[in-house]
Design a protein around this motif. Structure first.
Motif, PDB file in Angstrom:
ATOM      1  N   LYS A  64     -12.903  -3.212  -0.679  1.00 18.50           N
ATOM      2  CA  LYS A  64     -13.306  -1.957  -1.305  1.00 18.50           C
ATOM      3  C   LYS A  64     -14.811  -1.928  -1.461  1.00 18.50           C
ATOM      4  CE  LYS A  64     -11.635   1.803  -3.533  1.00 18.50           C
ATOM      5  NZ  LYS A  64     -10.598   2.707  -3.014  1.00 18.50           N
ATOM      6  N   THR A 117     -12.646   2.192   1.608  1.00 17.09           N
ATOM      7  CA  THR A 117     -11.867   0.983   1.884  1.00 17.09           C
ATOM      8  C   THR A 117     -11.974   0.686   3.371  1.00 17.09           C
ATOM      9  OG1 THR A 117     -10.306   1.418   0.092  1.00 17.09           O
ATOM     10  CG2 THR A 117      -9.589  -0.076   1.826  1.00 17.09           C
ATOM     11  N   ASN A 135      -5.429   4.441   5.560  1.00 20.38           N
ATOM     12  CA  ASN A 135      -6.406   5.309   6.210  1.00 20.38           C
ATOM     13  C   ASN A 135      -7.461   4.499   6.948  1.00 20.38           C
ATOM     14  OD1 ASN A 135      -6.166   8.321   5.846  1.00 20.38           O
ATOM     15  ND2 ASN A 135      -5.771   7.660   3.738  1.00 20.38           N
ATOM     16  N   PHE A 146       0.837  -1.194   0.000  1.00 21.13           N
ATOM     17  CA  PHE A 146       0.000   0.000   0.000  1.00 21.13           C
ATOM     18  C   PHE A 146       0.875   1.249   0.000  1.00 21.13           C
ATOM     19  CE2 PHE A 146      -1.936  -3.036   3.154  1.00 21.13           C
ATOM     20  CZ  PHE A 146      -2.776  -3.647   2.242  1.00 21.13           C
ATOM     21  N   GLU A 196      -3.090  -7.169   1.778  1.00 21.40           N
ATOM     22  CA  GLU A 196      -4.180  -6.833   0.861  1.00 21.40           C
ATOM     23  C   GLU A 196      -5.453  -7.610   1.168  1.00 21.40           C
ATOM     24  OE1 GLU A 196      -2.668  -5.672  -3.401  1.00 21.40           O
ATOM     25  OE2 GLU A 196      -1.527  -7.422  -2.690  1.00 21.40           O
ATOM     26  N   ASP A 208      -8.323   4.354   1.390  1.00 14.89           N
ATOM     27  CA  ASP A 208      -7.263   3.385   1.117  1.00 14.89           C
ATOM     28  C   ASP A 208      -7.008   2.573   2.386  1.00 14.89           C
ATOM     29  OD1 ASP A 208      -4.889   4.600   2.708  1.00 14.89           O
ATOM     30  OD2 ASP A 208      -5.570   6.282   1.484  1.00 14.89           O
TER      31      ASP A 208
END
Length: 340
Positions: A273, A279, A201, A186, A268, A198
């Motif tokens: 999403k 996210t 965050n 990321f 990941e 994202d």
């Protein structure tokens, strides 16, 4: 000293909490999955939609065990708690003190935040020699140092809020460089909150919410009203005072998230999403964060003011108690949390 007990995190969205004698029971589709005595519970944080039985909520109120309801994205929704401990005179004193000395409190809190952010950055530089000559990082260190001087020159809380906004923007502009493991899949570009856009965050927002709920519970425990703050404006449903105190320890939350990323504990597969673009941590990701957060809370840290070791999980109670002593007039100045 308060005994450090357990925070129960309910992550399965279909869980239902109920009461059986002196035990908290968690059921999924009617099947019992967890049973724990109330004597071992300090706080309950629910990410479930079905909720809790009225009998359980009543029991928690009688034992002053707060139940926090949080959305899967980490947004605080509501809290069930008992009456505020202490007496009405302390809460009146809180309002009077914040009106009288709110500017000084805001100055000290934001100065501590900027100083602690500088310490976090310096720790990364200490561990990563190749970053020590980075011009952008050095510029942010200067901005944060200048921000400390500026908040003490401010004459209104609104000025302090503006200074904090600029310093936070500058700090997050180099935040990605603090994630030093090149294998982290990321990148961080800017701070996004509602919603997080994202994975980094998403993790930050989630742990900020955990910390805020724990400070709110601690403030209620010592008899202060967590909804009446001195820096964050009053807003219905927002624990403004908890938000104020969390500003001093944001660096600890950020260091925690950076560690999860650098050690590749989060990957990941731990995020999802949404159609809206948000996210969020998925169920497995939340479990990983909560497990590590509980471990962190049981670890010892040296409190910079008390000059003694305390469990990390007791930090909200220590700071809340120090603030209560200040409100009562035992201290001339509230000792903000300041890393040395």
């Amino acid at each position: 000293m308060r005994k450090l007990l357990n925070t129960i995190y309910v992550t399965n969205e279909m869980s239902y909490l109920t009461l059986d004698g002196e035990n908290l029971v968690c059921k999924i589709d009617g099947e019992e999955k967890l049973r724990i005595p109330f004597d071992n519970v300090e706080n309950i944080v629910c990410f479930n939609y079905i909720g809790c039985s009225p009998a359980l909520m009543g029991k928690c109120v009688s034992k002053t065990i707060p139940i926090n309801f949080i959305s899967p994205s980490g947004k605080f929704l509501a809290k069930v708690c008992g009456e505020t401990k202490g007496n009405v005179f302390l809460r009146v004193a809180q309002i009077d003190k914040f009106r009288e000395s709110g500017l000084v409190l805001a100055q000290n809190t934001m100065a501590a935040k900027f100083s602690n952010s500088r310490q976090l950055i310096k720790r990364t530089l200490h561990d990563n020699e190749e970053l020590r000559e980075d011009g952008e990082i050095q510029q942010v260190l200067d901005i944060l140092k200048d921000g400390i001087d500026k908040v003490f020159s401010a004459e209104k809380i609104e000025e302090i809020v503006g200074i904090e906004g600029y310093c936070a923007q500058s700090y997050f502009s180099i935040f990605n460089k603090l994630i030093t493991n090149k294998k982290v899949p990321f990148t961080f570009e800017l701070r996004t909150k509602r919603p997080p856009l994202d994975p980094i965050n998403a993790a930050l927002s989630f742990v900020y919410t955990l910390a805020t709920s724990e400070f709110a519970a601690a403030l209620e425990t010592v008899g202060l009203d967590s909804y009446i703050g001195y820096c964050h404006t009053l807003r219905s449903g927002r624990v403004s005072l908890a938000c104020d105190l969390v500003e001093e320890v944001r660096c600890l939350v950020e260091r925690f998230v950076i560690t999860l990323l650098n050690l590749q504990i989060l990957g990941e597969k731990d995020f999802e999403k949404q159609i809206s673009g948000a996210t969020l941590l998925n169920d497995e990701g939340r479990k990983k964060v909560l497990t590590r957060w509980q471990e962190k809370k049981r670890s010892d840290m040296m409190h910079p003011y008390l000059k003694q070791k305390i469990p990390f999980g007791l930090l909200p109670y220590v700071q809340s108690n120090l603030l209560a002593k200040y409100v009562r007039g035992d201290f001339e100045i509230y000792p903000s949390f300041l890393l040395k």
